[in-house]
Design a protein around this motif. Sequence first.
Motif, PDB file in Angstrom:
ATOM      1  N   UNK A  16       0.833  -1.196   0.000  1.00 30.51           N
ATOM      2  CA  UNK A  16       0.000   0.000   0.000  1.00 30.51           C
ATOM      3  C   UNK A  16       0.868   1.246   0.000  1.00 30.51           C
ATOM      4  N   UNK A  19       3.688  -0.543   3.639  1.00 29.73           N
ATOM      5  CA  UNK A  19       3.852  -1.895   4.178  1.00 29.73           C
ATOM      6  C   UNK A  19       3.558  -2.913   3.094  1.00 29.73           C
ATOM      7  N   UNK A  78      -2.661 -15.721  21.427  1.00 26.31           N
ATOM      8  CA  UNK A  78      -1.264 -15.323  21.272  1.00 26.31           C
ATOM      9  C   UNK A  78      -1.143 -13.818  21.077  1.00 26.31           C
ATOM     10  N   UNK A  79      -2.053 -13.226  20.272  1.00 27.49           N
ATOM     11  CA  UNK A  79      -1.921 -11.800  19.971  1.00 27.49           C
ATOM     12  C   UNK A  79      -2.376 -10.926  21.151  1.00 27.49           C
ATOM     13  N   UNK A  80      -3.571 -11.199  21.627  1.00 25.90           N
ATOM     14  CA  UNK A  80      -4.125 -10.350  22.682  1.00 25.90           C
ATOM     15  C   UNK A  80      -3.774 -10.857  24.063  1.00 25.90           C
ATOM     16  N   UNK A  99       5.036  -7.557  20.500  1.00 24.97           N
ATOM     17  CA  UNK A  99       4.483  -6.249  20.160  1.00 24.97           C
ATOM     18  C   UNK A  99       4.021  -6.203  18.709  1.00 24.97           C
ATOM     19  N   UNK A 100       4.759  -6.912  17.852  1.00 26.39           N
ATOM     20  CA  UNK A 100       4.448  -6.897  16.426  1.00 26.39           C
ATOM     21  C   UNK A 100       3.364  -7.913  16.102  1.00 26.39           C
ATOM     22  N   UNK A 104       3.238 -12.427  16.069  1.00 26.13           N
ATOM     23  CA  UNK A 104       2.216 -13.238  16.733  1.00 26.13           C
ATOM     24  C   UNK A 104       1.495 -14.115  15.715  1.00 26.13           C
ATOM     25  N   UNK A 178      -5.807 -10.632   9.588  1.00 27.62           N
ATOM     26  CA  UNK A 178      -6.124  -9.247   9.927  1.00 27.62           C
ATOM     27  C   UNK A 178      -6.599  -9.106  11.378  1.00 27.62           C
ATOM     28  N   UNK A 179      -7.002 -10.220  11.987  1.00 33.10           N
ATOM     29  CA  UNK A 179      -7.330 -10.196  13.410  1.00 33.10           C
ATOM     30  C   UNK A 179      -6.175  -9.614  14.205  1.00 33.10           C
ATOM     31  N   UNK A 181      -4.028  -7.534  12.931  1.00 39.07           N
ATOM     32  CA  UNK A 181      -3.675  -6.317  12.186  1.00 39.07           C
ATOM     33  C   UNK A 181      -2.701  -6.545  11.037  1.00 39.07           C
ATOM     34  N   UNK A 187      -7.921  -8.110   3.948  1.00 34.91           N
ATOM     35  CA  UNK A 187      -7.977  -6.762   4.506  1.00 34.91           C
ATOM     36  C   UNK A 187      -8.109  -5.732   3.384  1.00 34.91           C
ATOM     37  N   UNK A 191     -11.091  -3.070   2.649  1.00 38.22           N
ATOM     38  CA  UNK A 191     -10.886  -1.642   2.385  1.00 38.22           C
ATOM     39  C   UNK A 191     -11.637  -1.216   1.130  1.00 38.22           C
ATOM     40  N   UNK A 193     -14.084  -2.621  -0.268  1.00 43.79           N
ATOM     41  CA  UNK A 193     -15.528  -2.711  -0.046  1.00 43.79           C
ATOM     42  C   UNK A 193     -16.039  -1.498   0.706  1.00 43.79           C
ATOM     43  N   UNK A 194     -15.336  -1.101   1.766  1.00 42.33           N
ATOM     44  CA  UNK A 194     -15.884  -0.001   2.553  1.00 42.33           C
ATOM     45  C   UNK A 194     -15.706   1.336   1.834  1.00 42.33           C
TER      46      UNK A 194
ATOM     47  N   UNK B 163      -1.608   1.674  12.179  1.00 46.71           N
ATOM     48  CA  UNK B 163      -2.038   0.282  12.196  1.00 46.71           C
ATOM     49  C   UNK B 163      -3.559   0.232  12.152  1.00 46.71           C
ATOM     50  N   UNK B 164      -4.096  -0.515  11.185  1.00 51.30           N
ATOM     51  CA  UNK B 164      -5.550  -0.649  11.066  1.00 51.30           C
ATOM     52  C   UNK B 164      -6.029  -1.862  11.828  1.00 51.30           C
ATOM     53  N   UNK B 166      -9.583  -4.422  12.818  1.00 50.75           N
ATOM     54  CA  UNK B 166     -10.908  -4.783  12.323  1.00 50.75           C
ATOM     55  C   UNK B 166     -12.027  -4.044  13.062  1.00 50.75           C
ATOM     56  N   UNK B 170     -10.844  -3.400  19.386  1.00 51.73           N
ATOM     57  CA  UNK B 170      -9.460  -3.896  19.353  1.00 51.73           C
ATOM     58  C   UNK B 170      -8.453  -2.755  19.424  1.00 51.73           C
ATOM     59  N   UNK B 179       0.589  -1.554  22.923  1.00 52.63           N
ATOM     60  CA  UNK B 179       1.080  -1.675  21.546  1.00 52.63           C
ATOM     61  C   UNK B 179       0.963  -0.349  20.812  1.00 52.63           C
TER      62      UNK B 179
END
Lengths: 234, 268
Positions: A16, A19, A78-80, A99-100, A104, A178-179, A181, A187, A191, A193-194, B163-164, B166, B170, B179
């Motif tokens: 994009x 990234x 793991x992520x949260x 953190x990243x 995760x 994308x859960x 991020x 994802x 984007x 779509x929205x 950072x986006x 969902x 979150x 974070x």
Amino acid sequence: MIYIIQNYWQAFLYSDGYNMTGLAMTLWLLVISCAIGFCMAVPLAVARNARNPLIWGPVWFYTFIFRGSPLYVQLLVIYTGVYSLDVVQHNALLNAFFRQGIDCTILAFALNTGAYTTEIFAGAIKDTSFGEVDAGRSLGMSRVTLYRRIILPSALRRALPVYSNEVILMLHSTTLAFTATVPDILKVANDANSATYNSFAAFGLAALIYLCVSFTLIYGFRRAERHFLAFLQP
Amino acid sequence: MKKLSGACLAALSVFAAAMPLAAGAKTLTEIKFGVDATYPPFESLSPSGKFEGFDIDLGRAICADLKVKCVFVSQGFDGIIPALQARKFDAILSSMTVTPQRAQQIDFSSEMYNEPTSLIAKKGSGLKPTAASLKGKTVGVEAGTIQESYAKTYWQPYGVKVVSYPGQDQVYADLLSGRLDASLQDSVEADYGFLKTPKGADYTLAGNVTYDPKDVLGSYIAIGIRKDEPALKAKIDKAIATIIKNGTYKKIEAKYFNFNVYGPSPTK
């Protein structure tokens, strides 16, 4: 449709502008998690077939946990979950890793596919025909040589059709990224779509890209099977 | 046979009665509003399943002014514009900000209210909603919102990590976990959804966004109407002007907010 392609083709395919996104991200997740999963699975599959319960027990437990719960939940834990622990927050190394979002995600995906792959390979090892092992022993091979030269090559070849299935399922599982991020193909589709509310085109494009990747994978594995499994041809 | 012809006759007469209405179309008897009722305090469902909120009250005031019946229809925000175009309802009343892209698809009424976009950060962080202040920091936004477009347009090119997520929940979760250094969302959402909750105690409003030369944030929040219905748009515009003039708007505003939600005089 044309508007979406014009405005989002770059994001859909590789970036994009800042990234890595879209197809490149999805493929990276797939390749790295399958690679880690494969490297873990080979020794674990051997351990899974050991006679000593202290060796096969932990492996069984690991595959039980990761095959017994949804990948989505594992990713969330793991992520949260992990990052909210004080131990992780106060350890510089763990903090930097968790953190990243992408770390995760790769960890969760690799552990998950590792568990399935372990069971696939373990099954193939167990199925090794007795004659092959006997033949190896009759030549005076040690256990290590036996595994290295007879059992593993034969088992990995015979596991190929099932393993290819696992890789394709893993491709489909990357849509969960994308859960945490990580901007994968889905994802970008969200984007698009929205921004346009042209849902059919946005998700249709995503589906098309996934189909292309799936077909490439299927074709590649078909070729590999023809090559490696030639000895099973009638 | 008799029964059948009777039914036919009845059907015909109903049809005939409906004809002038359909042909005239100007005799407005009810307005159906499409609402995504998941966004308090603007629109939500009460425990008993009734629509409530600032938007809903404004909608009722508009209907009362036009002397028509108000009907609210639930519809997820993702599909709310397609549903309007499929004639599932007559207008969108769902905190929709006017953006050029949306305006290509549908018409909008005049301004209903205006929500500034604001930055939340930890108390004492000293962060300001500018690219210079946020350089090297990580800012969270919800995917698909105008705030995401804003951060990506003005901040990302200048070294801010955007950072986006969902969902907005979150974003807050990662703001709490550390974070994120800050998060960008509309001000009322920030206030009601986070700062006023116990979790938001250590956080504060770091400021509202004012710099927007490319008009990414759009202008204001309005009612969405199909492009082929200028008559309905004219009526709704007139009703909005009336309720603002006669003080009904102020009364409803006072029920929900302690600040002027209409904002400074409309820019467009």
